[in-house]
Design a protein around this motif. Structure first.
Motif, PDB file in Angstrom:
ATOM      1  N   LEU A  27       0.832  -1.197   0.000  1.00 46.46           N
ATOM      2  CA  LEU A  27       0.000   0.000   0.000  1.00 46.46           C
ATOM      3  C   LEU A  27       0.866   1.246   0.000  1.00 46.46           C
ATOM      4  O   LEU A  27       2.014   1.211   0.437  1.00 46.46           O
ATOM      5  N   THR A  28       0.277   2.342  -0.454  1.00 44.92           N
ATOM      6  CA  THR A  28       0.907   3.646  -0.280  1.00 44.92           C
ATOM      7  C   THR A  28       0.256   4.297   0.948  1.00 44.92           C
ATOM      8  O   THR A  28      -0.751   3.798   1.463  1.00 44.92           O
ATOM      9  N   GLU A  29       0.816   5.398   1.393  1.00 50.46           N
ATOM     10  CA  GLU A  29       0.240   6.086   2.558  1.00 50.46           C
ATOM     11  C   GLU A  29      -1.188   6.544   2.282  1.00 50.46           C
ATOM     12  O   GLU A  29      -2.048   6.454   3.152  1.00 50.46           O
ATOM     13  N   GLU A  30      -1.431   7.030   1.073  1.00 50.56           N
ATOM     14  CA  GLU A  30      -2.770   7.502   0.721  1.00 50.56           C
ATOM     15  C   GLU A  30      -3.768   6.350   0.710  1.00 50.56           C
ATOM     16  O   GLU A  30      -4.906   6.485   1.170  1.00 50.56           O
ATOM     17  N   MET A  31      -3.353   5.217   0.166  1.00 54.91           N
ATOM     18  CA  MET A  31      -4.236   4.051   0.134  1.00 54.91           C
ATOM     19  C   MET A  31      -4.544   3.570   1.540  1.00 54.91           C
ATOM     20  O   MET A  31      -5.671   3.166   1.840  1.00 54.91           O
ATOM     21  N   SER A  32      -3.558   3.602   2.423  1.00 59.99           N
ATOM     22  CA  SER A  32      -3.749   3.169   3.797  1.00 59.99           C
ATOM     23  C   SER A  32      -4.758   4.066   4.515  1.00 59.99           C
ATOM     24  O   SER A  32      -5.656   3.568   5.198  1.00 59.99           O
ATOM     25  N   THR A  33      -4.624   5.365   4.343  1.00 62.01           N
ATOM     26  CA  THR A  33      -5.551   6.309   4.975  1.00 62.01           C
ATOM     27  C   THR A  33      -6.978   6.071   4.488  1.00 62.01           C
ATOM     28  O   THR A  33      -7.926   6.044   5.282  1.00 62.01           O
ATOM     29  N   THR A  34      -7.123   5.874   3.181  1.00 67.16           N
ATOM     30  CA  THR A  34      -8.448   5.633   2.616  1.00 67.16           C
ATOM     31  C   THR A  34      -9.024   4.312   3.112  1.00 67.16           C
ATOM     32  O   THR A  34     -10.202   4.236   3.474  1.00 67.16           O
ATOM     33  N   LEU A  35      -8.216   3.287   3.153  1.00 62.94           N
ATOM     34  CA  LEU A  35      -8.668   1.970   3.612  1.00 62.94           C
ATOM     35  C   LEU A  35      -9.098   2.019   5.074  1.00 62.94           C
ATOM     36  O   LEU A  35     -10.159   1.495   5.436  1.00 62.94           O
ATOM     37  N   ILE A  36      -8.305   2.644   5.923  1.00 69.24           N
ATOM     38  CA  ILE A  36      -8.639   2.739   7.340  1.00 69.24           C
ATOM     39  C   ILE A  36      -9.929   3.530   7.538  1.00 69.24           C
ATOM     40  O   ILE A  36     -10.811   3.131   8.301  1.00 69.24           O
ATOM     41  N   GLY A  37     -10.071   4.642   6.827  1.00 70.44           N
ATOM     42  CA  GLY A  37     -11.304   5.432   6.929  1.00 70.44           C
ATOM     43  C   GLY A  37     -12.523   4.647   6.479  1.00 70.44           C
ATOM     44  O   GLY A  37     -13.583   4.704   7.105  1.00 70.44           O
ATOM     45  N   GLY A  38     -12.371   3.901   5.399  1.00 69.56           N
ATOM     46  CA  GLY A  38     -13.480   3.088   4.902  1.00 69.56           C
ATOM     47  C   GLY A  38     -13.873   1.992   5.874  1.00 69.56           C
ATOM     48  O   GLY A  38     -15.057   1.754   6.120  1.00 69.56           O
ATOM     49  N   LEU A  39     -12.875   1.320   6.432  1.00 65.47           N
ATOM     50  CA  LEU A  39     -13.163   0.254   7.397  1.00 65.47           C
ATOM     51  C   LEU A  39     -13.835   0.797   8.651  1.00 65.47           C
ATOM     52  O   LEU A  39     -14.769   0.185   9.182  1.00 65.47           O
ATOM     53  N   LEU A  40     -13.393   1.959   9.120  1.00 65.34           N
ATOM     54  CA  LEU A  40     -14.025   2.558  10.294  1.00 65.34           C
ATOM     55  C   LEU A  40     -15.454   3.009   9.982  1.00 65.34           C
ATOM     56  O   LEU A  40     -16.346   2.913  10.836  1.00 65.34           O
ATOM     57  N   SER A  41     -15.693   3.485   8.773  1.00 64.82           N
ATOM     58  CA  SER A  41     -17.050   3.878   8.382  1.00 64.82           C
ATOM     59  C   SER A  41     -17.975   2.668   8.331  1.00 64.82           C
ATOM     60  O   SER A  41     -19.109   2.721   8.812  1.00 64.82           O
ATOM     61  N   ILE A  42     -17.487   1.575   7.754  1.00 66.77           N
ATOM     62  CA  ILE A  42     -18.280   0.348   7.712  1.00 66.77           C
ATOM     63  C   ILE A  42     -18.544  -0.151   9.130  1.00 66.77           C
ATOM     64  O   ILE A  42     -19.656  -0.573   9.461  1.00 66.77           O
ATOM     65  N   GLY A  43     -17.525  -0.095   9.979  1.00 64.83           N
ATOM     66  CA  GLY A  43     -17.697  -0.494  11.374  1.00 64.83           C
ATOM     67  C   GLY A  43     -18.711   0.365  12.097  1.00 64.83           C
ATOM     68  O   GLY A  43     -19.490  -0.127  12.910  1.00 64.83           O
ATOM     69  N   SER A  44     -18.728   1.648  11.780  1.00 67.55           N
ATOM     70  CA  SER A  44     -19.683   2.561  12.401  1.00 67.55           C
ATOM     71  C   SER A  44     -21.116   2.202  12.018  1.00 67.55           C
ATOM     72  O   SER A  44     -22.014   2.188  12.864  1.00 67.55           O
ATOM     73  N   VAL A  45     -21.330   1.894  10.757  1.00 69.89           N
ATOM     74  CA  VAL A  45     -22.664   1.503  10.298  1.00 69.89           C
ATOM     75  C   VAL A  45     -23.067   0.173  10.930  1.00 69.89           C
ATOM     76  O   VAL A  45     -24.209   0.002  11.369  1.00 69.89           O
ATOM     77  N   ALA A  46     -22.130  -0.773  11.012  1.00 67.61           N
ATOM     78  CA  ALA A  46     -22.429  -2.068  11.630  1.00 67.61           C
ATOM     79  C   ALA A  46     -22.779  -1.883  13.102  1.00 67.61           C
ATOM     80  O   ALA A  46     -23.719  -2.500  13.609  1.00 67.61           O
ATOM     81  N   TRP A  47     -22.012  -1.047  13.807  1.00 67.83           N
ATOM     82  CA  TRP A  47     -22.293  -0.771  15.223  1.00 67.83           C
ATOM     83  C   TRP A  47     -23.679  -0.171  15.385  1.00 67.83           C
ATOM     84  O   TRP A  47     -24.436  -0.563  16.265  1.00 67.83           O
ATOM     85  N   TRP A  48     -24.030   0.769  14.521  1.00 61.15           N
ATOM     86  CA  TRP A  48     -25.351   1.395  14.582  1.00 61.15           C
ATOM     87  C   TRP A  48     -26.446   0.353  14.350  1.00 61.15           C
ATOM     88  O   TRP A  48     -27.450   0.329  15.065  1.00 61.15           O
ATOM     89  N   ALA A  49     -26.255  -0.530  13.352  1.00 61.74           N
ATOM     90  CA  ALA A  49     -27.267  -1.541  13.036  1.00 61.74           C
ATOM     91  C   ALA A  49     -27.452  -2.505  14.213  1.00 61.74           C
ATOM     92  O   ALA A  49     -28.584  -2.853  14.564  1.00 61.74           O
TER      93      ALA A  49
END
Length: 58
Positions: A27-49
């Protein structure tokens, strides 16, 4: 345990894993930041559900 505390732990773990993947060249640094943000967003939706499913309507 709240989503805020879980999110901080996940962020630390994901950043460490991202550092390993960056170090190995997957990964590049930019890809890592995007991946981490996406995973946390998905986790947030799962937590809410899960939270909404457990609530009782009165």
């Amino acid at each position: 345990m709240t989503w805020d505390s879980i999110q901080q732990v996940l962020r630390i773990v994901l950043n460490a894993a991202g550092g390993v993947l960056i170090g190995k060249g997957y990964l590049t640094e930019e890809m890592s930041t995007t991946l981490i943000g996406g995973l946390l967003s998905i986790g947030s939706v799962a937590w809410w559900a899960i939270w909404q499913r457990g609530r009782t309507t009165t």
